[in-house]
Scaffold this motif. Structure first.
Motif, PDB file in Angstrom:
ATOM      1  N   TRP A 174       0.809  -1.224   0.000  1.00 51.22           N
ATOM      2  CA  TRP A 174       0.000   0.000   0.000  1.00 51.22           C
ATOM      3  C   TRP A 174       0.841   1.273   0.000  1.00 51.22           C
ATOM      4  O   TRP A 174       0.314   2.366  -0.127  1.00 51.22           O
ATOM      5  CB  TRP A 174      -0.903   0.028   1.245  1.00 51.22           C
ATOM      6  N   ARG A 175       2.137   1.136   0.212  1.00 51.63           N
ATOM      7  CA  ARG A 175       2.947   2.344   0.352  1.00 51.63           C
ATOM      8  C   ARG A 175       3.949   2.546  -0.778  1.00 51.63           C
ATOM      9  O   ARG A 175       4.232   3.670  -1.165  1.00 51.63           O
ATOM     10  CB  ARG A 175       3.709   2.287   1.680  1.00 51.63           C
ATOM     11  N   HIS A 176       4.496   1.446  -1.301  1.00 54.28           N
ATOM     12  CA  HIS A 176       5.586   1.586  -2.257  1.00 54.28           C
ATOM     13  C   HIS A 176       5.129   2.296  -3.542  1.00 54.28           C
ATOM     14  O   HIS A 176       4.117   1.922  -4.126  1.00 54.28           O
ATOM     15  CB  HIS A 176       6.175   0.212  -2.603  1.00 54.28           C
ATOM     16  N   PRO A 177       5.893   3.292  -3.975  1.00 53.62           N
ATOM     17  CA  PRO A 177       5.491   4.086  -5.148  1.00 53.62           C
ATOM     18  C   PRO A 177       5.381   3.259  -6.432  1.00 53.62           C
ATOM     19  O   PRO A 177       4.680   3.666  -7.358  1.00 53.62           O
ATOM     20  CB  PRO A 177       6.608   5.120  -5.290  1.00 53.62           C
ATOM     21  N   ASP A 178       6.058   2.123  -6.483  1.00 50.62           N
ATOM     22  CA  ASP A 178       6.039   1.342  -7.718  1.00 50.62           C
ATOM     23  C   ASP A 178       4.983   0.234  -7.748  1.00 50.62           C
ATOM     24  O   ASP A 178       4.880  -0.476  -8.737  1.00 50.62           O
ATOM     25  CB  ASP A 178       7.437   0.756  -7.991  1.00 50.62           C
ATOM     26  N   TRP A 179       4.229   0.072  -6.660  1.00 53.19           N
ATOM     27  CA  TRP A 179       3.142  -0.916  -6.725  1.00 53.19           C
ATOM     28  C   TRP A 179       1.977  -0.293  -7.500  1.00 53.19           C
ATOM     29  O   TRP A 179       1.441   0.738  -7.101  1.00 53.19           O
ATOM     30  CB  TRP A 179       2.686  -1.358  -5.320  1.00 53.19           C
ATOM     31  N   PRO A 180       1.593  -0.909  -8.617  1.00 53.00           N
ATOM     32  CA  PRO A 180       0.610  -0.268  -9.490  1.00 53.00           C
ATOM     33  C   PRO A 180      -0.807  -0.216  -8.916  1.00 53.00           C
ATOM     34  O   PRO A 180      -1.646   0.536  -9.409  1.00 53.00           O
ATOM     35  CB  PRO A 180       0.628  -1.138 -10.755  1.00 53.00           C
ATOM     36  N   GLY A 181      -1.082  -1.000  -7.867  1.00 53.69           N
ATOM     37  CA  GLY A 181      -2.432  -0.943  -7.278  1.00 53.69           C
ATOM     38  C   GLY A 181      -2.501   0.094  -6.172  1.00 53.69           C
ATOM     39  O   GLY A 181      -3.125  -0.137  -5.146  1.00 53.69           O
ATOM     40  N   ARG A 182      -1.865   1.240  -6.377  1.00 49.17           N
ATOM     41  CA  ARG A 182      -1.732   2.254  -5.316  1.00 49.17           C
ATOM     42  C   ARG A 182      -3.101   2.685  -4.770  1.00 49.17           C
ATOM     43  O   ARG A 182      -3.966   3.140  -5.524  1.00 49.17           O
ATOM     44  CB  ARG A 182      -0.996   3.477  -5.877  1.00 49.17           C
ATOM     45  N   PRO A 183      -3.303   2.558  -3.456  1.00 46.15           N
ATOM     46  CA  PRO A 183      -4.594   2.947  -2.877  1.00 46.15           C
ATOM     47  C   PRO A 183      -4.703   4.467  -2.743  1.00 46.15           C
ATOM     48  O   PRO A 183      -3.693   5.152  -2.674  1.00 46.15           O
ATOM     49  CB  PRO A 183      -4.589   2.278  -1.503  1.00 46.15           C
ATOM     50  N   ASN A 184      -5.956   4.963  -2.683  1.00 42.89           N
ATOM     51  CA  ASN A 184      -6.107   6.428  -2.660  1.00 42.89           C
ATOM     52  C   ASN A 184      -5.663   7.060  -1.340  1.00 42.89           C
ATOM     53  O   ASN A 184      -5.442   8.244  -1.267  1.00 42.89           O
ATOM     54  CB  ASN A 184      -7.539   6.841  -3.023  1.00 42.89           C
ATOM     55  N   PHE A 185      -5.499   6.249  -0.267  1.00 42.47           N
ATOM     56  CA  PHE A 185      -5.012   6.838   0.988  1.00 42.47           C
ATOM     57  C   PHE A 185      -3.487   6.992   0.986  1.00 42.47           C
ATOM     58  O   PHE A 185      -2.909   7.523   1.927  1.00 42.47           O
ATOM     59  CB  PHE A 185      -5.471   6.036   2.208  1.00 42.47           C
ATOM     60  N   ASN A 186      -2.837   6.517  -0.081  1.00 45.82           N
ATOM     61  CA  ASN A 186      -1.378   6.662  -0.148  1.00 45.82           C
ATOM     62  C   ASN A 186      -1.015   8.057  -0.662  1.00 45.82           C
ATOM     63  O   ASN A 186      -0.922   8.304  -1.855  1.00 45.82           O
ATOM     64  CB  ASN A 186      -0.773   5.582  -1.048  1.00 45.82           C
ATOM     65  N   ASP A 187      -0.811   8.982   0.280  1.00 47.62           N
ATOM     66  CA  ASP A 187      -0.477  10.361  -0.090  1.00 47.62           C
ATOM     67  C   ASP A 187       1.035  10.588  -0.056  1.00 47.62           C
ATOM     68  O   ASP A 187       1.518  11.701  -0.044  1.00 47.62           O
ATOM     69  CB  ASP A 187      -1.190  11.351   0.840  1.00 47.62           C
ATOM     70  N   PHE A 188       1.769   9.468   0.030  1.00 48.11           N
ATOM     71  CA  PHE A 188       3.228   9.561   0.091  1.00 48.11           C
ATOM     72  C   PHE A 188       3.851   9.321  -1.289  1.00 48.11           C
ATOM     73  O   PHE A 188       4.762  10.029  -1.723  1.00 48.11           O
ATOM     74  CB  PHE A 188       3.753   8.542   1.112  1.00 48.11           C
ATOM     75  N   ALA A 189       3.331   8.294  -1.985  1.00 48.60           N
ATOM     76  CA  ALA A 189       3.934   7.900  -3.259  1.00 48.60           C
ATOM     77  C   ALA A 189       3.718   8.972  -4.320  1.00 48.60           C
ATOM     78  O   ALA A 189       2.633   9.532  -4.440  1.00 48.60           O
ATOM     79  CB  ALA A 189       3.343   6.581  -3.713  1.00 48.60           C
ATOM     80  N   LYS A 190       4.778   9.239  -5.057  1.00 53.04           N
ATOM     81  CA  LYS A 190       4.684  10.220  -6.152  1.00 53.04           C
ATOM     82  C   LYS A 190       5.069   9.519  -7.459  1.00 53.04           C
ATOM     83  O   LYS A 190       5.691   8.464  -7.440  1.00 53.04           O
ATOM     84  CB  LYS A 190       5.665  11.378  -5.907  1.00 53.04           C
ATOM     85  N   GLY A 191       4.722  10.109  -8.543  1.00 49.65           N
ATOM     86  CA  GLY A 191       5.133   9.606  -9.858  1.00 49.65           C
ATOM     87  C   GLY A 191       4.347   8.381 -10.283  1.00 49.65           C
ATOM     88  O   GLY A 191       3.428   7.923  -9.598  1.00 49.65           O
ATOM     89  N   LYS A 192       4.719   7.859 -11.428  1.00 51.80           N
ATOM     90  CA  LYS A 192       3.985   6.744 -12.012  1.00 51.80           C
ATOM     91  C   LYS A 192       4.576   5.426 -11.507  1.00 51.80           C
ATOM     92  O   LYS A 192       5.790   5.257 -11.456  1.00 51.80           O
ATOM     93  CB  LYS A 192       4.123   6.826 -13.537  1.00 51.80           C
ATOM     94  N   ALA A 193       3.688   4.526 -11.102  1.00 49.18           N
ATOM     95  CA  ALA A 193       4.157   3.224 -10.623  1.00 49.18           C
ATOM     96  C   ALA A 193       4.747   2.423 -11.781  1.00 49.18           C
ATOM     97  O   ALA A 193       4.313   2.558 -12.920  1.00 49.18           O
ATOM     98  CB  ALA A 193       2.998   2.459 -10.001  1.00 49.18           C
ATOM     99  N   ASP A 194       5.740   1.612 -11.463  1.00 46.67           N
ATOM    100  CA  ASP A 194       6.401   0.811 -12.493  1.00 46.67           C
ATOM    101  C   ASP A 194       6.567  -0.607 -11.945  1.00 46.67           C
ATOM    102  O   ASP A 194       7.430  -0.860 -11.104  1.00 46.67           O
ATOM    103  CB  ASP A 194       7.761   1.448 -12.806  1.00 46.67           C
ATOM    104  N   LYS A 195       5.731  -1.515 -12.423  1.00 45.87           N
ATOM    105  CA  LYS A 195       5.722  -2.873 -11.875  1.00 45.87           C
ATOM    106  C   LYS A 195       7.045  -3.591 -12.080  1.00 45.87           C
ATOM    107  O   LYS A 195       7.502  -4.321 -11.197  1.00 45.87           O
ATOM    108  CB  LYS A 195       4.572  -3.682 -12.493  1.00 45.87           C
ATOM    109  N   GLU A 196       7.670  -3.391 -13.234  1.00 48.65           N
ATOM    110  CA  GLU A 196       8.949  -4.077 -13.477  1.00 48.65           C
ATOM    111  C   GLU A 196      10.005  -3.616 -12.476  1.00 48.65           C
ATOM    112  O   GLU A 196      10.777  -4.406 -11.951  1.00 48.65           O
ATOM    113  CB  GLU A 196       9.423  -3.846 -14.926  1.00 48.65           C
ATOM    114  N   ARG A 197       9.986  -2.311 -12.208  1.00 49.02           N
ATOM    115  CA  ARG A 197      10.944  -1.782 -11.235  1.00 49.02           C
ATOM    116  C   ARG A 197      10.613  -2.313  -9.834  1.00 49.02           C
ATOM    117  O   ARG A 197      11.497  -2.619  -9.047  1.00 49.02           O
ATOM    118  CB  ARG A 197      10.902  -0.251 -11.267  1.00 49.02           C
ATOM    119  N   TYR A 198       9.312  -2.425  -9.549  1.00 46.75           N
ATOM    120  CA  TYR A 198       8.869  -2.979  -8.257  1.00 46.75           C
ATOM    121  C   TYR A 198       9.462  -4.373  -8.062  1.00 46.75           C
ATOM    122  O   TYR A 198       9.966  -4.722  -7.006  1.00 46.75           O
ATOM    123  CB  TYR A 198       7.337  -3.030  -8.229  1.00 46.75           C
TER     124      TYR A 198
END
Ligand code: H79
Length: 594
Positions: A173-197
């Motif tokens: 729920w927190r990592h910026p690269d997890w593509p299923g980013r929840p709306n309560f995650n106000d920490f992650a910025k930028g576009k998620a990248d599953k391969e990088r995850y």
């Protein structure tokens, strides 16, 4: 196994020069046998009991955030209450686990009969319980204690001869690269990248876990339901894990979905039954008839509704119920992964310690009836209980102590030896009857919840024929019916269909059902179900003999399936009195057996 135990008993402490303190912890621990990829399922199949540990930042909240409470999934509290990541983050500053003493945990869990312990390395909130290099701003080094919480647990497991195992959430729920980013995650910025995850986070983390904590018994993956994790991702993940430790036992939740075999059992929670990895992991559920030929493990919580992290507001299941759950699971050929949610400070809630201790007291005498056993050969038993087997030994676990002191053992072999598993392993004298044997039981049940009768036989097992059902489609009389609701009519009671039922008139709190067997028959057992509502609180089973109603059995709750046995009685009419129910009484099944 036996040879090893004898050997360790023979080692004299003096010869070994061990000091008294080392000795006090049950002499010398046998080292765990080395596992290879080929035989990795063997220890798992024999283990029968593992302990799940859900511990993390959420343990501090124990079901409450500010003035909001939840009764559900305390480990999901961030999502359930929608706590913004920026606010949830303060929990790293307040987590004080200074009473954490994993050796004590492991000793108690081992005494309770656990052969493996599986801890949450990272749950859905993404917080890592070890000092990972792949995520330095969301792991245990940010807490005041700066302590790797996995290391001492892994070491304690090794010292005690219990297999160390790990749970790992794929979703985050927190990592910026997890593509299923929840709306309560106000920490992650930028576009998620599953391969990088995968390449910079998930894989390196697993590599650390498999490199720095010794042999990992089992890996319990979880959390691929966000819809962003494909079967291909799962397959690749399984393959990667096998390169790290080929001997690890894998649950079925990598997300990989190979072609699925057809199954003819009922599925509630489909996700738990996807075939992948090494075994199936039904969550909070025991497949009613087991899964013959398939390895499985049910995970269960001590608190209901299901809370994996400790929840201060939620009730505990009784120790007896949890013991019967282990036995039921074992009798169906599966493992139980029983959950513990420690408190944030590192201590176990008293209720959890009590339940582990209840298991431990039982295991002192009865562990042979669990560990290394296989599923029951019986479809049903002539008493309320379960059966497990080890070669030429059957273990009958009696849940409901027969009121007449007689127990029917459904075995036809000419030679059997019977022992009551109490502290003396008392010999019982079997008497041959028309169906199997019967033994006299002592008045008091030696172990609450379940007492085991051990039966050794020679040659191949010959089972007694199943009790014969004699009530199907017999006519029934009832106290009342719910007017205008044909789906609740009385014929559903004897239709042997557990998903249809009868109900009394609306708003009644008692009622009765009388079965007419058409002619006098010998009756020795009744099977009842008040599923799915379980409203019965008090009942009495009666038979009409010489024009008089006689009590056969009294009880409180009925549940999904209750077998009631009694001394055989010749009768044409049997009646169930529901004396008290917490809502309109209902009954799904009422069957009588010869
Ligand atoms: O780690 C434990 C659980 O947190 C996890 N698996 C076990 C071993 C788990 N994953 N999914 N689920 C449990 C089912 C999800 C249920 C939930 Fe809800 C949906 C939790 C929060 C939303 C329904 C509503 C149940 C609780 C609240």
């Amino acid at each position: 196994m036996i040879r090893k135990t004898l050997y360790s008993l023979m080692l004299s402490p003096l010869l070994l020069g061990l000091n008294a303190q080392a000795m006090s912890s049950q002499t010398v621990e046998p080292e765990l046998e080395v596992v290879t990829e080929a035989n990795r399922m063997e220890w798992f199949r024999d283990a029968k009991l593992g302990i799940f540990i859900h511990w993390g930042l959420y343990s501090q909240l124990a079901g409450q955030w500010q003035d909001k409470k939840t009764m559900h999934a305390a480990e999901w509290i961030q999502k359930v209450l929608g706590i913004p990541t920026s606010e949830y983050s303060i929990l790293v500053e307040t987590w004080d686990y200074s009473n954490y003493n994993p050796r004590d945990w492991v000793k108690l869990m081992k005494a309770a009969g656990a052969k493996y312990i599986c801890i949450t390395t990272k749950h859905h909130d993404g917080f890592c319980l070890w000092p990972t290099k792949a995520n330095d701003d969301w792991n245990i080094m940010l807490t005041k204690g700066q302590k790797d919480l996995l290391k001492p647990l892994a070491e304690a497991c090794k010292a005690e001869g219990v297999r160390f195992s790990i749970y790992h959430s794929i979703l985050d729920w927190r990592h910026p690269d997890w593509p299923g980013r929840p709306n309560f995650n106000d920490f992650a910025k930028g576009k998620a990248d599953k391969e990088r995850y995968k390449k910079e986070y998930l894989y390196p983390q697993l590599k650390e876990l498999f490199s720095n904590y010794g042999d990992i018994g089992m890996l319990w993956l979880d959390g691929t339901w966000d819809g962003v994790w494909t079967s291909e991702d799962g397959k690749e993940l399984e393959e990667y894990i096998r390169t790290l430790q080929p001997s690890v036992v894998l649950n079925n939740r990598s997300g990989y979905k190979p072609p699925q075999p057809k199954y003819d059992f009922k599925i509630h929670n489909a996700y738990s039954y996807i075939f992948a990895g090494d075994y199936i992991s039904p969550e909070g559920e025991i497949p009613p008839t087991g899964l013959p030929g398939i390895d499985w493990e049910t995970c269960q919580t001590m608190q209901l509704p299901n809370n994996w992290g400790y929840n201060q507001f939620v009730k505990f299941r009784t120790p007896e119920n949890l013991l019967q759950t282990l036995i039921d699971t074992t009798s169906k050929g599966g493992n139980l992964l029983l959950n513990i949610g420690p408190k944030a400070d590192g201590t176990l809630p008293q209720e959890m310690t009590d339940r582990l201790q209840f298991y431990a007291d039982w295991m002192v005498v009865n562990s042979e009836a669990i560990h290394g056993t296989t599923a029951s050969p019986y479809e049903m038993l002539p008493f309320e209980g379960r059966c497990t087997r080890k070669g030429n030994t059957l273990y009958f676990h009696v849940f409901d102590w027969p009121s007449n002191g007689l127990l029917n053992l459904p075995v036809e072999n000419a030679k059997i030896k019977v022992n009551l598993l109490d502290h003396e392993a008392k010999k019982l004298k079997p008497r041959k009857t028309a169906r199997g044997y019967e033994v006299n039981l002592p008045k008091a049940m030696p172990f609450k919840g379940a007492t085991v009768i051990k039966v050794q036989f020679t040659g191949d097992l010959t089972m007694s024929p199943l009790p014969k059902e004699i009530s199907q489609n017999c006519s029934v009389k009832v106290s009342s019916e719910w007017a205008g609701r044909p789906e609740l009519k009385k014929e559903h009671i004897t239709d042997n269909n557990a998903s249809s039922m009868w109900a009394t008139k609306e708003a009644a709190r008692d009622g009765w059902v009388e079965i007419d067997l058409k002619q006098p028959r010998l009756v020795s057992m009744a099977k009842l179900s008040d599923a799915p509502y379980h409203r019965t609180q008090s009942f009495e089973l009666q038979a009409k003999v010489n024009g008089q109603w006689q009590t056969l059995k009294k009880g409180s709750a009925i549940g999904d399936q209750l077998n009631l046995t009694f001394a055989p009685v010749k009768t044409q009419h049997v009646r169930l009195m529901i004396l008290q129910a917490k809502d309109t009484p209902t009954l799904a099944n009422f069957q009588l057996f010869e």
